[in-house]
Design a protein around this motif. Structure first.
Motif, PDB file in Angstrom:
ATOM      1  N   ASP A 185      29.789  34.773  57.374  1.00  0.00           N
ATOM      2  CA  ASP A 185      28.513  34.172  57.756  1.00  0.00           C
ATOM      3  C   ASP A 185      27.520  34.051  56.605  1.00  0.00           C
ATOM      4  O   ASP A 185      26.374  33.677  56.830  1.00  0.00           O
ATOM      5  N   PHE A 186      27.948  34.369  55.402  1.00  0.00           N
ATOM      6  CA  PHE A 186      26.989  34.414  54.299  1.00  0.00           C
ATOM      7  C   PHE A 186      27.293  33.489  53.127  1.00  0.00           C
ATOM      8  O   PHE A 186      26.380  33.044  52.452  1.00  0.00           O
ATOM      9  N   THR A 187      28.552  33.208  52.850  1.00  0.00           N
ATOM     10  CA  THR A 187      28.900  32.362  51.706  1.00  0.00           C
ATOM     11  C   THR A 187      28.473  30.923  51.985  1.00  0.00           C
ATOM     12  O   THR A 187      28.852  30.351  53.008  1.00  0.00           O
ATOM     13  N   CYS A 232      44.316  26.720  51.812  1.00  0.00           N
ATOM     14  CA  CYS A 232      43.914  26.028  50.578  1.00  0.00           C
ATOM     15  C   CYS A 232      45.094  25.376  49.880  1.00  0.00           C
ATOM     16  O   CYS A 232      44.918  24.394  49.167  1.00  0.00           O
ATOM     17  N   GLY A 233      46.267  25.955  50.023  1.00  0.00           N
ATOM     18  CA  GLY A 233      47.448  25.428  49.359  1.00  0.00           C
ATOM     19  C   GLY A 233      48.646  26.317  49.622  1.00  0.00           C
ATOM     20  O   GLY A 233      48.505  27.440  50.110  1.00  0.00           O
ATOM     21  N   ILE A 234      49.835  25.804  49.274  1.00  0.00           N
ATOM     22  CA  ILE A 234      51.090  26.515  49.496  1.00  0.00           C
ATOM     23  C   ILE A 234      51.822  26.590  48.164  1.00  0.00           C
ATOM     24  O   ILE A 234      52.033  25.566  47.504  1.00  0.00           O
ATOM     25  N   PHE A 235      52.211  27.821  47.780  1.00  0.00           N
ATOM     26  CA  PHE A 235      52.774  28.068  46.460  1.00  0.00           C
ATOM     27  C   PHE A 235      53.815  29.185  46.532  1.00  0.00           C
ATOM     28  O   PHE A 235      53.848  29.947  47.487  1.00  0.00           O
ATOM     29  N   PRO A 236      54.634  29.319  45.455  1.00  0.00           N
ATOM     30  CA  PRO A 236      55.452  30.531  45.347  1.00  0.00           C
ATOM     31  C   PRO A 236      54.540  31.755  45.285  1.00  0.00           C
ATOM     32  O   PRO A 236      53.363  31.647  44.910  1.00  0.00           O
ATOM     33  N   LYS A 237      55.067  32.912  45.627  1.00  0.00           N
ATOM     34  CA  LYS A 237      54.254  34.111  45.810  1.00  0.00           C
ATOM     35  C   LYS A 237      53.369  34.435  44.609  1.00  0.00           C
ATOM     36  O   LYS A 237      52.180  34.715  44.771  1.00  0.00           O
ATOM     37  N   GLU A 238      53.911  34.408  43.402  1.00  0.00           N
ATOM     38  CA  GLU A 238      53.136  34.800  42.223  1.00  0.00           C
ATOM     39  C   GLU A 238      51.948  33.873  41.999  1.00  0.00           C
ATOM     40  O   GLU A 238      50.853  34.324  41.657  1.00  0.00           O
ATOM     41  N   ILE A 239      52.147  32.598  42.206  1.00  0.00           N
ATOM     42  CA  ILE A 239      51.056  31.630  42.015  1.00  0.00           C
ATOM     43  C   ILE A 239      50.018  31.797  43.120  1.00  0.00           C
ATOM     44  O   ILE A 239      48.814  31.765  42.866  1.00  0.00           O
ATOM     45  N   ALA A 240      50.477  31.993  44.360  1.00  0.00           N
ATOM     46  CA  ALA A 240      49.548  32.208  45.476  1.00  0.00           C
ATOM     47  C   ALA A 240      48.707  33.455  45.232  1.00  0.00           C
ATOM     48  O   ALA A 240      47.486  33.441  45.445  1.00  0.00           O
ATOM     49  N   GLU A 241      49.340  34.534  44.758  1.00  0.00           N
ATOM     50  CA  GLU A 241      48.591  35.760  44.464  1.00  0.00           C
ATOM     51  C   GLU A 241      47.544  35.521  43.379  1.00  0.00           C
ATOM     52  O   GLU A 241      46.418  36.002  43.483  1.00  0.00           O
ATOM     53  N   MET A 242      47.924  34.774  42.357  1.00  0.00           N
ATOM     54  CA  MET A 242      47.009  34.495  41.256  1.00  0.00           C
ATOM     55  C   MET A 242      45.803  33.690  41.738  1.00  0.00           C
ATOM     56  O   MET A 242      44.663  34.006  41.416  1.00  0.00           O
ATOM     57  N   LYS A 243      46.054  32.656  42.536  1.00  0.00           N
ATOM     58  CA  LYS A 243      44.957  31.814  43.023  1.00  0.00           C
ATOM     59  C   LYS A 243      44.051  32.586  43.979  1.00  0.00           C
ATOM     60  O   LYS A 243      42.827  32.463  43.920  1.00  0.00           O
ATOM     61  N   SER A 244      44.629  33.400  44.853  1.00  0.00           N
ATOM     62  CA  SER A 244      43.833  34.206  45.771  1.00  0.00           C
ATOM     63  C   SER A 244      42.963  35.191  44.991  1.00  0.00           C
ATOM     64  O   SER A 244      41.775  35.361  45.290  1.00  0.00           O
ATOM     65  N   HIS A 245      43.547  35.825  43.996  1.00  0.00           N
ATOM     66  CA  HIS A 245      42.788  36.766  43.159  1.00  0.00           C
ATOM     67  C   HIS A 245      41.643  36.043  42.444  1.00  0.00           C
ATOM     68  O   HIS A 245      40.523  36.564  42.361  1.00  0.00           O
ATOM     69  N   GLU A 246      41.925  34.848  41.951  1.00  0.00           N
ATOM     70  CA  GLU A 246      40.899  34.061  41.253  1.00  0.00           C
ATOM     71  C   GLU A 246      39.730  33.726  42.190  1.00  0.00           C
ATOM     72  O   GLU A 246      38.564  33.824  41.801  1.00  0.00           O
ATOM     73  N   MET A 291      35.964  35.154  41.636  1.00  0.00           N
ATOM     74  CA  MET A 291      34.873  34.192  41.465  1.00  0.00           C
ATOM     75  C   MET A 291      33.791  34.434  42.515  1.00  0.00           C
ATOM     76  O   MET A 291      32.595  34.396  42.203  1.00  0.00           O
ATOM     77  N   ALA A 292      34.193  34.702  43.744  1.00  0.00           N
ATOM     78  CA  ALA A 292      33.220  34.983  44.811  1.00  0.00           C
ATOM     79  C   ALA A 292      32.433  36.251  44.487  1.00  0.00           C
ATOM     80  O   ALA A 292      31.206  36.276  44.622  1.00  0.00           O
ATOM     81  N   LYS A 293      33.139  37.277  44.034  1.00  0.00           N
ATOM     82  CA  LYS A 293      32.476  38.536  43.696  1.00  0.00           C
ATOM     83  C   LYS A 293      31.484  38.342  42.545  1.00  0.00           C
ATOM     84  O   LYS A 293      30.367  38.851  42.590  1.00  0.00           O
ATOM     85  N   SER A 294      31.881  37.571  41.535  1.00  0.00           N
ATOM     86  CA  SER A 294      30.996  37.363  40.384  1.00  0.00           C
ATOM     87  C   SER A 294      29.748  36.560  40.757  1.00  0.00           C
ATOM     88  O   SER A 294      28.726  36.655  40.092  1.00  0.00           O
ATOM     89  N   HIS A 295      29.826  35.768  41.836  1.00  0.00           N
ATOM     90  CA  HIS A 295      28.667  35.017  42.330  1.00  0.00           C
ATOM     91  C   HIS A 295      27.971  35.751  43.482  1.00  0.00           C
ATOM     92  O   HIS A 295      27.115  35.179  44.149  1.00  0.00           O
ATOM     93  N   GLU A 296      28.413  36.981  43.740  1.00  0.00           N
ATOM     94  CA  GLU A 296      27.839  37.837  44.775  1.00  0.00           C
ATOM     95  C   GLU A 296      27.938  37.246  46.181  1.00  0.00           C
ATOM     96  O   GLU A 296      27.009  37.348  46.986  1.00  0.00           O
ATOM     97  N   HIS A 297      29.112  36.633  46.454  1.00  0.00           N
ATOM     98  CA  HIS A 297      29.392  36.112  47.794  1.00  0.00           C
ATOM     99  C   HIS A 297      30.523  36.945  48.405  1.00  0.00           C
ATOM    100  O   HIS A 297      31.441  37.366  47.702  1.00  0.00           O
TER     101      HIS A 297
END
Length: 112
Positions: free
Chosen positions: A40-42, A77-91, A95-101
């Protein structure tokens, strides 16, 4: 002088047969979907920005995904092999944390 017997490949009986091994069956890697979870905040604009910058979607497609997240509680957001999906989710999460969301992303195995 004695003659020594040498074993070279041109001796009689060498047929030069080559045995070819079968190619191994290659399986496609399991696929995972990157999912954004609603909060409810982002701000909606930030979600659109994330989708454009991390996934390369245009504004219209990013807005469609953002609205799915907003109305259904989550959106793919998208469908990827596990390593790529993990990387994008982490990113996304970083990014949300760095913008305080509080925006959160996770990955889920793709079910057929």
């Amino acid at each position: 002088m004695t003659s020594e017997s040498s074993s070279d490949s041109n001796s009689i009986g060498d047929t030069g047969t080559v045995v070819l091994e079968d190619k191994p069956d290659l399986k496609e890697p399991p696929m995972y979907q990157v999912v954004l979870l609603n909060d409810d905040f982002t701000p909606m604009e930030f979600v659109v920005y994330i989708l454009q910058s991390i996934f390369g979607y245009d504004h219209e497609r990013s807005t469609q995904i953002m609205l799915a997240v907003h109305t259904k509680g989550k959106g793919v957001c998208g469908i990827f092999p596990k390593e790529i999906a993990e990387m994008k989710s982490h990113e996304i999460n970083e990014m949300a944390k760095s913008h305080e969301h509080p925006l959160i992303s996770e990955i889920e195995p793709l079910t057929d």
